[in-house]
Motif scaffolding. Sequence first.
Motif, short mmCIF file in Angstrom:
data_model
loop_
_atom_site.label_atom_id
_atom_site.label_comp_id
_atom_site.label_asym_id
_atom_site.label_seq_id
_atom_site.Cartn_x
_atom_site.Cartn_y
_atom_site.Cartn_z
N GLN A 78 0.85 -1.00 -0.09
CA GLN A 78 -0.08 -0.22 -0.12
C GLN A 78 1.01 1.14 -0.08
O GLN A 78 1.74 1.12 0.89
CB GLN A 78 -1.00 -0.02 1.18
CG GLN A 78 -1.92 1.12 1.40
CD GLN A 78 -3.18 1.08 2.07
OE1 GLN A 78 -3.68 0.04 2.22
NE2 GLN A 78 -3.56 2.10 2.81
N LEU A 79 0.73 2.20 -0.91
CA LEU A 79 1.42 3.34 -1.07
C LEU A 79 1.10 4.55 -0.31
O LEU A 79 1.85 5.36 0.25
CB LEU A 79 1.88 3.47 -2.47
CG LEU A 79 2.42 2.31 -3.54
CD1 LEU A 79 2.27 2.87 -4.82
CD2 LEU A 79 3.68 2.06 -2.98
N ALA A 80 -0.19 4.66 -0.24
CA ALA A 80 -0.76 6.03 0.25
C ALA A 80 -1.43 5.89 1.56
O ALA A 80 -1.84 4.63 2.04
CB ALA A 80 -1.48 6.73 -0.61
N GLY A 81 -1.70 6.76 2.49
CA GLY A 81 -2.56 6.68 3.59
C GLY A 81 -1.85 6.27 4.75
O GLY A 81 -0.61 5.98 4.75
N ALA A 82 -2.47 6.32 5.80
CA ALA A 82 -1.60 6.04 7.35
C ALA A 82 -1.21 4.58 7.34
O ALA A 82 -0.35 4.30 8.09
CB ALA A 82 -2.68 6.38 8.44
N ARG A 83 -1.78 3.92 6.30
CA ARG A 83 -1.59 2.26 6.34
C ARG A 83 -0.52 1.99 5.46
O ARG A 83 -0.21 0.77 5.01
CB ARG A 83 -3.01 1.46 6.14
CG ARG A 83 -2.70 0.16 6.30
CD ARG A 83 -4.14 -0.38 5.79
NE ARG A 83 -4.35 -1.88 6.13
CZ ARG A 83 -4.92 -2.71 5.09
NH1 ARG A 83 -5.12 -2.19 3.85
NH2 ARG A 83 -4.96 -4.17 5.36
N ALA A 84 0.34 3.18 4.78
CA ALA A 84 1.16 2.98 3.95
C ALA A 84 2.51 2.13 4.38
O ALA A 84 2.65 2.25 5.48
CB ALA A 84 1.71 4.21 3.38
N GLY A 85 2.89 1.14 3.59
CA GLY A 85 3.85 0.36 4.02
C GLY A 85 3.43 -1.09 4.52
O GLY A 85 4.42 -2.12 4.88
N PHE A 86 2.20 -1.02 4.50
CA PHE A 86 1.45 -2.44 5.08
C PHE A 86 1.98 -3.88 4.14
O PHE A 86 2.11 -3.45 2.87
CB PHE A 86 -0.04 -2.20 4.87
CG PHE A 86 -0.65 -3.55 5.15
CD1 PHE A 86 -0.74 -4.01 6.38
CD2 PHE A 86 -1.44 -4.24 4.08
CE1 PHE A 86 -1.40 -5.11 6.60
CE2 PHE A 86 -2.02 -5.37 4.08
CZ PHE A 86 -1.99 -5.82 5.68
N SER A 123 -4.07 -1.31 -0.66
CA SER A 123 -4.77 -0.69 -1.65
C SER A 123 -4.30 -0.79 -3.20
O SER A 123 -4.87 -0.86 -4.02
CB SER A 123 -5.03 0.82 -1.53
OG SER A 123 -3.74 1.45 -1.15
N GLU A 124 -2.91 -1.13 -3.21
CA GLU A 124 -2.43 -1.38 -4.34
C GLU A 124 -1.93 -2.99 -4.56
O GLU A 124 -2.02 -3.34 -5.83
CB GLU A 124 -0.86 -0.72 -4.70
CG GLU A 124 -0.94 0.78 -5.09
CD GLU A 124 -1.50 1.55 -3.86
OE1 GLU A 124 -1.35 1.62 -2.88
OE2 GLU A 124 -2.45 2.49 -4.20
N ASN A 173 8.48 -0.15 -1.50
CA ASN A 173 7.30 -0.34 -0.50
C ASN A 173 6.64 -1.79 -0.79
O ASN A 173 5.52 -1.85 0.01
CB ASN A 173 6.62 0.88 -0.46
CG ASN A 173 7.23 2.14 -0.28
OD1 ASN A 173 8.43 2.23 -0.31
ND2 ASN A 173 6.45 3.16 0.18
N THR A 174 7.16 -2.70 -1.17
CA THR A 174 6.28 -3.71 -1.95
C THR A 174 6.82 -5.08 -1.67
O THR A 174 8.03 -5.28 -1.54
CB THR A 174 6.24 -3.53 -3.46
OG1 THR A 174 5.67 -2.27 -3.84
CG2 THR A 174 5.20 -4.60 -3.90
#
Lengths: 122, 122, 285, 285
Positions: free
Chosen positions: D195-203, D237-238, D269-270
Amino acid sequence: MSSETPPSRFDLPGTPVFDGQTSRRGLRMNKLFMSLRTAQNRERFLADEAAYCQEFGLTPEQQQAVLDRDWQAMIDLGGSIFYVYKLAMMDGRSMQYLGGVFTGMGEDEFLAAMRAGGRRDG
Amino acid sequence: MSSETPPSRFDLPGTPVFDGQTSRRGLRMNKLFMSLRTAQNRERFLADEAAYCQEFGLTPEQQQAVLDRDWQAMIDLGGSIFYVYKLAMMDGRSMQYLGGVFTGMGEDEFLAAMRAGGRRDG
Amino acid sequence: MAEVIWGLATSHVPSIGAAMDRGKADDPAWKALFDGYAPARAWLAEHRPDVAIVVYNDHANGIDLDFVPTFGLGTAERYEVADEGFGRRPVPDVVGDPEFSFHLVESLVDEEFDLTVFQELHVDHGFTVPLSVWTPDPGDSWPCPVIPLLVNVIQYPQPTAARCFALGKALGRAIRSYPKDITVGVLGTGGMSHQLAGARAGFINPDFDALWMEKIETDPDALAGMSREELIRQAGSEGIELIMWLIMRGAMNEQVTRIHSDYFVPASNTAAGIALFDNRLPQRA
Amino acid sequence: MAEVIWGLATSHVPSIGAAMDRGKADDPAWKALFDGYAPARAWLAEHRPDVAIVVYNDHANGIDLDFVPTFGLGTAERYEVADEGFGRRPVPDVVGDPEFSFHLVESLVDEEFDLTVFQELHVDHGFTVPLSVWTPDPGDSWPCPVIPLLVNVIQYPQPTAARCFALGKALGRAIRSYPKDITVGVLGTGGMSHQLAGARAGFINPDFDALWMEKIETDPDALAGMSREELIRQAGSEGIELIMWLIMRGAMNEQVTRIHSDYFVPASNTAAGIALFDNRLPQRA
Ligand SMILES: [Fe+3]
Ligand SMILES: [Fe+3]
């Protein structure tokens, strides 16, 4: 005058079918026709038609068809009638004029046939 | 600093979903970001960012977010991360830098978390 | 719940628009065509929907051949009228209804229709002529917001007639599942029989057109079973665009009430048809 | 009859391409990832198909948001490598196979997949990174002609996982019905969890990735039943772009043989994954 009409996808004599292969063959030429929607491009085209054709990457046969206003050849070489018509419009030619060319009847006779209810098969 | 984060389509906290409505909201701004793929446009943008934003028809909030490099606001105002990233790249910013911003962790800590296997829910 | 209140099938020949724009509707060559529209126009003026959907195809104006979507749906607030080469038609731009569009997109993609979503689209005569057939004098704006549904009818392989009919049915379900209580008009455009190029140019098939005109009301399944080859044989290479009528018809009830229909040859090189159907259930006596 | 000989699932993270282009494949941060590719690359080098199909998505390089096709298929002779902003990747342009493309388009449209047909398309890292994962040193040209199959995974509503799997099955039938005896490789790209954006980025969700990696081989139907919401919850999300693996998998036989797979965190980030499947029937002993 023009190249051979390529074989059609269906056994429907006198009926060009604009399929993917045809569209690929005509892509550059159809792009040229579409560009003629703007007055500026029409002026550039009319100022040097051959150069304009080369700019769009037409094949020599396509370029000759355009320069000669060989409407049947344009269709045979991948022109879509909706795109070819942009060139005809620029020349002040109607769809009835083109019908006269494609059928070999000439515009007046074609128009009369349409007014009489259109042409039939066979 | 920035506008409210709009409610997401799903009950997934911290997870923006780029849906049709979001895409509509961000269309002009995303077009601006995509235009930055060419050096010529990057130069024009950098010469007068506000004028460039106005040329693309950004809303005042979007323009402010771009000028301030308020990355979260860009997302909230309809930016797609893949488009926003074009601006970040121009600035020499990495996706890890953006991750540091979105999470509030800062780049170093974010990078360390990724190297340690990534972040988890909850 | 949104409700389709009527369906209008109509040709979209550019010369019909040109005749109107140039004030030639009373000329001998055109009068019978426009007289044939009058009853439909009168009924439509009394039954204005909250939003309309126009099923149409573009003709080298809004899109080119770099990419050819089988089905496209617009989600814009506004659709500009295309300049097809010699100035745009003197008709209003089209106001859209993005919220309704998004609902339709989500419903149709969930039902496995692989739409292309358009946020920018210039609409050409294929779209504006049907609006003019419906509303000859729109003034500053069309009667209601309108959503474009684009269909590839130009480049083989077109969607099959069966797929178009199935899309229409899914469109009907999507409309009915919209939470707002609004009324909807659906326009299916194109046709009737015609062929523009080749030695067979000028081909018109009144028998087939009459059959199509009848079956579109009473037995659309029969039409949905036709192959592309059969359609081109019977309706001409451009007459295949009649498949767009099936999308309109699919969105309506199995039983509809014919308000009016008419048939005219020639509009330019085309047979022109109009058919207007009321989709509201007949009132019990 | 054409035959799918292998399927390759792989992430298409741009930084994987960048690491290769900059000669960093032996750097500590990257070595394990590229070591994990080695067995797949070796097997693939021994099994060159006549043509390949790459299922991928564009990332604001080949198309923009003016129109978003659910599924697109290229029919060009050549696909230029996109300049994503700072020079194009130093890899060859892609030679296509229009004849095979036309066959696929006709088969798939007949099977009621509503493709957008692309005659012009610049392909970005989503397309070229998988080719580099397959062939690190292509020299002047990729090992064979390649056809792009574009999928919308960026703008909601994406096609459902079920629709992707169904497209894959239809693609398999289309390939098998091609009259020429050629061999085909199919690449499904994207993912794994990220996930690239949002507070959850790096998930990152290694449990889900492990499940996906197993089920893509043994029980793709289970994956095809997942909703978009579930996919975004589980994969980020991605990470939803994993649905593209299902198209590749659908084109293969029910039973496939896993040649190699590997999993690595992080590529940028993936979570990055690779899975290579032999589609040829096991030889009787
Ligand atoms: Fe038409
Ligand atoms: Fe991707």
